[in-house]
Every structure is written in structure tokens, then in C-alpha cells.
Write a protein that holds these residues in place. Structure first.
Motif: not given
Length: 412
Positions: A215-216, A249-261
């Protein structure tokens, strides 16, 4: 754009039918670009032919009215059924009124449709039979100002309320897509359930199994996601082939920050790499969410343009499922999934005939008690409104008896 009505003079002469046609033309121009409903060349050609010759009286419904006033809540399907034996043959209805209704998707409440059955042919018009274009009828109207949104006043082809939730909720995906879909992996304060306004953490890239994409927030990446769970396999009732997976379907989500290392040094001075999951915020919750639920990108919003029509090719198949928890039978205005999709030539708007299954009975009037195969009978009509590769969703529009999984359908 609001519609404003001005005060006429005390005996201002209005030609109601001519004015209705002129006003309709204005409404069409103002609303056509907003709705952008398609009219195929074949439909326009059919309409043109019928507009010139009319429709044979034998094609009319037995109780076709001489006139009908369009009401709010009407649908093109229902109006077609008033005048024609086959409601999906809307190009004939449109062609009968091609002079006044140039776009069948733009019919408005208050319009009066008149059926002219002179000369052995039937024609539909907004002008009463025998009325002249220069009829000097005087109509007195009361002065008032009325504002109305034109975008919401047009008559839809079918009841959009019956399928509105279906345009956003269920989604058909293949097994690989669902396995690779990012999933919720953790919650704040070890919460078990998530609702609107909660923050959670998700991952899309895994080191084992079906590795997905991280996710980015990069260019071209979606930040809006739908949340699903329990992908149920839809199987062909005859072959057993898995046609797709229906995700709940159970809902919606907004990506705030992408995954990283990130690199960290442990107590022994050894540098290690830590995984940092993506941060998401729950913005819509139809049901409470939990760890393990999947995320799929929000698809582009589609403008409904369902125009009932018969398929151009021969179609036949079976009901795969009846949508709804613990629902075994479908009635009118319920949704079913069928084992035909875009690869089979099925399109949105196709009308299909439901068939009651044939079955064996014993002839008790014969001493030999032979087995008789009763033929299948038509059980109703349904219209496809959403298509995938091998599966489509259809709305049951007319029904004689209930519909169940395994029931067959054919061309209308």
C-alpha cells in the motif's frame, strides 16, 4: 439549473401541447449532458422505422390506455408495459413518439402520452389525436415561482432504488485478486472491532502465500478503498466451476500513510529491518470491521444507464445465487446472480426470461403409472444491471412464482 415559471397575462393564449413539446426540448438539452445516457445506432434505427410506420395494433398490450400522464416514481419499463406486450421493446415505444421525445431517457412527470390507433397502426405522442399545432386554446395559470432540479426529475428506465446499494456493495473478484488484496492487520489499543472514525493498520505485501503489492501513496495509486470479508465462491449449478468470488462489503477506508520499512539497531548493535504497516482511517462502516478484512481499491463511480432490451445473441443459463443473508428464494425487485457475463455477450440492460424447471410426475389416471415430463414454463423476467467476466447481477422485474438457485433463463 432551476426552472422558473413567470406570470402570464390574464388571458395569455397558451398552446399546451406545443408548449409541452418546446419545454421538453429545453429539458432535454439542459439534462442530456448531465445524464449522458447512451442510445445505440440500432435503437435509433428501430425508432426511426417505427416513427414513420407506427406499430402494429397486435403489438399493443391488451389494455393499452388511450392516454397516460407520467407520474413521479414511474419507470420506462412500467410505461412501456402499459402500451406494449413486451416492455423491453422500448425502441418501439420511443419510435412511436420520436417527434416529441427525442431521447427516451428524458421523460418527465406531468407529460401526457396519447395513443393514436388510426389507420390500423399505433403511434404514441404528446399531442392528443386530432389536435392541431395552432390550436388557440386559452389556458389560465396562477402566478407562482417554482424551482426544481432538472437532474433528478427525469423518469429512469427501472427503479434505481432497488439496485442503488448494489452499485457499491457486492463485488465479484477472482480468487487470486482476493488472496493478494491488502488486509487489516492491527488496530489501536488492541480493539477487536472497528467502526467509523477509528484508525487501523493494513498491509498489502506479504513474504509468504500470494504476495500482493504494498500500500503506497504514489502517483496513480488509490487512497480510497472498500473493505470486504468472506469471499463466497459462486459455483455453476451444473458444472461446479467457480465463476468468481462474491465479497461481502462492510465499509470504506482512506489510506493516510503507506506501508514502509525502517532500519533499527538492537541491543547487540545488530541492524535489523522493521515492517511499518500502512495507516488507514475508517470513513464508512456498514458493519463493524476486524483484523483480517480485505481492502480493494474504490472503483470509478458509474452513471446508471440501464436501458431494457433483448439480447442480440442467444442466451441461456442458470441462477447462481440469490443475494442476501440466508435467502433461498427471490421475489420481485430482488437481485440474483447468473452464470453468464461479458465473455458470453451479456450486457447491462439485457432482459432475460426466467423459466420454471420441468419435472417428472406420475400419471395416476393410467393403470401403468407412467412417468410424464412436464415442460418448463416462463416464470417471469429479469434485467441485468451489473456484469463481470463470468457472472452478472440481475433484478427480477416480473415474477409468477419464486426463483431459486438452479432455475434457468433464456431470451425473452
Amino acid at each position: 439549473m432551476p426552472l422558473k415559471t413567470y406570470k402570464p397575462t390574464a388571458s395569455f393564449p397558451l398552446r399546451p401541447l406545443a408548449c409541452a413539446g418546446a419545454m421538453l426540448a429545453v429539458l432535454m438539452v439542459g439534462n442530456a449532458s448531465a445524464q449522458n445516457f447512451p442510445i445505440t445506432p440500432e435503437q435509433r434505427a428501430t425508432a426511426g422505422q417505427v416513427a414513420q410506420a407506427g406499430v402494429a395494433l397486435s403489438e399493443l398490450a391488451p389494455n393499452a390506455p388511450d392516454s397516460y400522464t407520467v407520474k413521479r416514481g414511474d419507470t420506462l419499463w412500467a410505461i412501456s408495459g402499459l402500451f406494449l406486450k413486451s416492455p423491453w421493446r422500448w425502441p418501439e415505444l420511443w419510435g412511436m413518439n420520436l417527434q416529441d421525445i427525442r431521447n427516451p431517457h428524458l421523460i418527465f412527470p406531468g407529460q401526457v402520452l396519447y395513443l393514436d390507433k388510426s389507420n390500423g397502426r399505433a403511434r404514441l405522442s404528446t399531442r392528443a389525436p386530432g389536435a392541431q399545432g395552432d390550436d388557440p386554446t386559452t389556458v389560465r395559470v396562477s402566478p407562482r415561482t417554482r424551482f426544481e432540479s432538472l437532474g433528478d426529475s427525469g423518469i429512469p428506465p427501472i427503479s434505481l432504488q432497488a439496485i442503488e446499494a448494489f452499485l457499491t456493495e457486492p463485488m465479484i473478484v477472482d480468487e487470486a485478486t482476493f488472496e493478494r488484496a491488502p488486509r487489516i492487520v492491527a488496530t489501536q489499543e488492541t480493539r477487536v472491532l472497528l467502526s467509523r472514525g477509528d484508525r487501523a493498520y493494513a498491509r498489502g505485501q506479504y513474504s509468504s502465500g500470494a504476495a500482493g503489492e504494498a500500500l503506497s501513496e504514489g502517483p496513480g495509486k488509490s487512497r480510497d478503498f472498500r473493505v470486504f470479508r468472506n469471499a463466497v465462491p459462486l459455483k455453476d449449478p451444473t458444472t461446479g466451476e467457480i465463476l468468481g468470488f462474491e465479497a461481502q462489503y462492510v465499509g470504506k477506508a482512506l489510506l493516510e500513510r503507506g506501508e514502509s520499512t525502517r532500519e533499527v539497531t538492537d541491543a547487540k548493535g545488530k541492524v535489523q529491518s522493521e515492517l511499518v504497516p500502512a495507516t488507514i482511517d475508517i470513513v464508512v462502516a456498514k458493519e463493524e470491521m476486524r483484523v483480517g478484512d480485505r481492502l480493494l481499491p474504490e472503483p470509478p463511480r458509474e452513471l446508471p444507464n440501464y436501458v431494457p432490451s433483448a439480447p442480440n445473441s442467444t442466451q441461456g443459463g442458470q441462477i447462481v445465487s440469490v443475494y442476501g443473508n440466508a435467502v433461498s428464494f427471490a421475489a420481485q425487485n430482488q437481485v440474483v446472480a447468473i452464470n453468464r457475463g461479458t465473455v458470453h455477450g451479456v450486457e447491462r440492460g439485457h432482459v432475460l426470461a426466467l423459466q420454471r424447471e420441468s419435472h417428472l410426475v406420475t400419471d395416476k389416471t393410467d393403470t401403468a403409472r407412467p412417468q410424464l415430463r412436464l415442460p418448463g414454463e416462463r416464470n417471469g423476467l429479469m434485467m441485468v444491471f451489473r456484469t463481470f467476466d463470468k457472472v452478472s447481477y440481475a433484478l427480477v422485474l416480473q415474477i409468477t412464482d419464486s426463483v431459486k438457485v438452479g432455475d434457468r433463463f433464456t431470451n425473452p
